[in-house]
Motif scaffolding. Sequence first.
Motif, mmCIF file in Angstrom:
data_model
loop_
_atom_site.group_PDB
_atom_site.id
_atom_site.type_symbol
_atom_site.label_atom_id
_atom_site.label_comp_id
_atom_site.label_asym_id
_atom_site.label_seq_id
_atom_site.Cartn_x
_atom_site.Cartn_y
_atom_site.Cartn_z
ATOM 1 N N THR A 185 0.816 -1.212 0.000
ATOM 2 C CA THR A 185 0.000 0.000 0.000
ATOM 3 C C THR A 185 0.849 1.262 0.000
ATOM 4 O OG1 THR A 185 -0.085 0.012 2.425
ATOM 5 C CG2 THR A 185 -1.858 -1.154 1.260
ATOM 6 N N ALA A 186 0.293 2.322 -0.574
ATOM 7 C CA ALA A 186 0.949 3.627 -0.537
ATOM 8 C C ALA A 186 1.078 4.085 0.911
ATOM 9 C CB ALA A 186 0.155 4.641 -1.342
ATOM 10 N N GLY A 216 5.730 0.994 -9.667
ATOM 11 C CA GLY A 216 5.262 1.941 -8.677
ATOM 12 C C GLY A 216 6.137 3.177 -8.613
ATOM 13 N N ARG A 217 6.069 3.870 -7.473
ATOM 14 C CA ARG A 217 6.774 5.140 -7.331
ATOM 15 C C ARG A 217 7.052 5.357 -5.849
ATOM 16 N NH1 ARG A 217 4.662 10.535 -7.199
ATOM 17 N NH2 ARG A 217 2.572 9.572 -7.253
ATOM 18 N N ASP A 219 10.982 6.376 -9.889
ATOM 19 C CA ASP A 219 10.054 5.433 -10.506
ATOM 20 C C ASP A 219 10.892 4.500 -11.376
ATOM 21 O OD1 ASP A 219 10.672 6.860 -12.804
ATOM 22 O OD2 ASP A 219 8.790 7.985 -12.821
ATOM 23 N N THR A 259 6.447 4.724 -0.052
ATOM 24 C CA THR A 259 5.760 4.401 -1.303
ATOM 25 C C THR A 259 4.659 5.423 -1.575
ATOM 26 O OG1 THR A 259 4.254 2.903 -0.159
ATOM 27 C CG2 THR A 259 6.253 1.944 -1.079
ATOM 28 N N GLU A 294 2.589 4.842 -4.329
ATOM 29 C CA GLU A 294 1.561 4.075 -5.034
ATOM 30 C C GLU A 294 1.447 2.692 -4.404
ATOM 31 O OE1 GLU A 294 2.434 3.828 -9.185
ATOM 32 O OE2 GLU A 294 2.530 6.005 -9.477
ATOM 33 N N ASP A 295 0.286 2.097 -4.533
ATOM 34 C CA ASP A 295 0.117 0.717 -4.093
ATOM 35 C C ASP A 295 0.966 -0.208 -4.973
ATOM 36 O OD1 ASP A 295 -1.717 1.672 -2.301
ATOM 37 O OD2 ASP A 295 -3.488 0.975 -3.410
ATOM 38 N N THR A 321 4.095 -1.314 -4.906
ATOM 39 C CA THR A 321 5.408 -0.817 -5.324
ATOM 40 C C THR A 321 6.491 -1.838 -4.982
ATOM 41 O OG1 THR A 321 4.819 1.517 -5.117
ATOM 42 C CG2 THR A 321 7.145 0.974 -4.924
#
Length: 471
Positions: free
Chosen positions: A61-62, A82-83, A106, A123, A125-126, A128
């Motif tokens: 999860t982010a 992800g990022r 990224d 994170t 983004e989710d 990742t």
Amino acid sequence: MRMSQALTASETTIPGLTVFELPVHGDSRGWFKENWQREKMIAAGLPDFGPVQNNISFNATAGTTRGIHAEPWDKFISVATGRIFGAWVDLRRGPNFGRVFTTELDASRAIFVPRGVGNAFQTLEDHTAYTYLVNDHWSADAQKQYAFLNLADETTNISWPIPLTRAELSEKDREHPRLADVAPIEAKKMLILGAGGQLGEALTNALADSSTVELATRAQLDISRIESIDAFDWSKFSTIINAAAYTAVDAAETREGRADAWAANVSGVAALARVATEHRITLVHVSSDYVFDGSREVHEECEPFTPLGVYGQTKAAGDAVVATVPKHYIVRTSWVVGVGANFIRTMVQLAEKGISPSVVNDQVGRLTFAEDLAAAILHLLQSNASFGTYNVTNSGEPQSWADIASKVFEMCGRNPGDVSGISTLDYFAGKPTSAPRPLNSTLDLSKIASSGFMAPDMALRLNEYVSALRS
């Protein structure tokens, strides 16, 4: 994510921490990139850091936040999918301790993190996946060398995109110390082998104020015994200066001496070369004019080996092995004078005792005072000179042993004519064991001079040395 950009490297505010823009090629199916390509990335500025382990951290999860951890190895970090927001803090001892750098990564950006720089990420983004190549194997002992910093440290004041109160953290990461309580990661050390010899003593004196130098006498690490080398912990060293060698030129011609010379000068050196290659250590190896037969008036570094005796043969073999180490300096020298027994001390003693010796007059070369040899080695290391072989002696007009002995006698108040010249052949006639010696040991000094170093004239150093002995 940026597609099809050129591979470029950008330095950051933390020394050694480097961001890489990676070419990513995509279409309707997805994308492809070369995540780590040694040849291209070294050309772009990535150190040839020798990764041995690949790790991946998947984060569901982010807001997942990990770190700040500084390990005793280098890392190349990228994002597979992800990022992330990344934060890096210099936890190495020195003026940059506590310096911070942040950026987003990224799939099109990566970062090289040198040993001792703390690494953390959050994170954005989710799903990742955070990947990193490291150049040492994880172990429980290695983990003891980590440095940790609290993610919420007020001094570094990192602006996390997702506040830490809402982020996903481990309990361990929440409990890490503030910067004021962090023990800095020490720099890797320099190891001097043969610390009890003439060069070893000179290096010890030159580096007396350094806290990153470790000394090893033969009793502590005997390079003629492979098991001694294999049992040594090399992980904490960045440089080895091998000032240890078998140097009994005449004894090397005997059966026992031959075995001892090969054990120290070849087998032991080969083991050091293996260690230096495996651990990415810079190896400085001291060579000798005896690798040549003396048939040329001046010997350049590139001259083919033509050793006359066993000692010279072992030194030539050792040089050939060290030349295979990626990061090496072979320092070739002649007629070394330092602490302990040596030719100059012997001549002073003979002069003061009223003895008139016969000294060989057909061997020509230059003296090398140990303090200047040590200075040349440190110059090569500190100036980041190109790896390879360098001739090092004192400067000045080449002279014979008899010429030098006459100068010493004159300095001692004796008639220089009290030293009589004799040929090498006549001097060793009738002696049971004697090694062949090069008649011309003059080494060309233009390469070391082009690097910015030239040792003082040997006449000046000789005068200083003899004066100190007689004071």
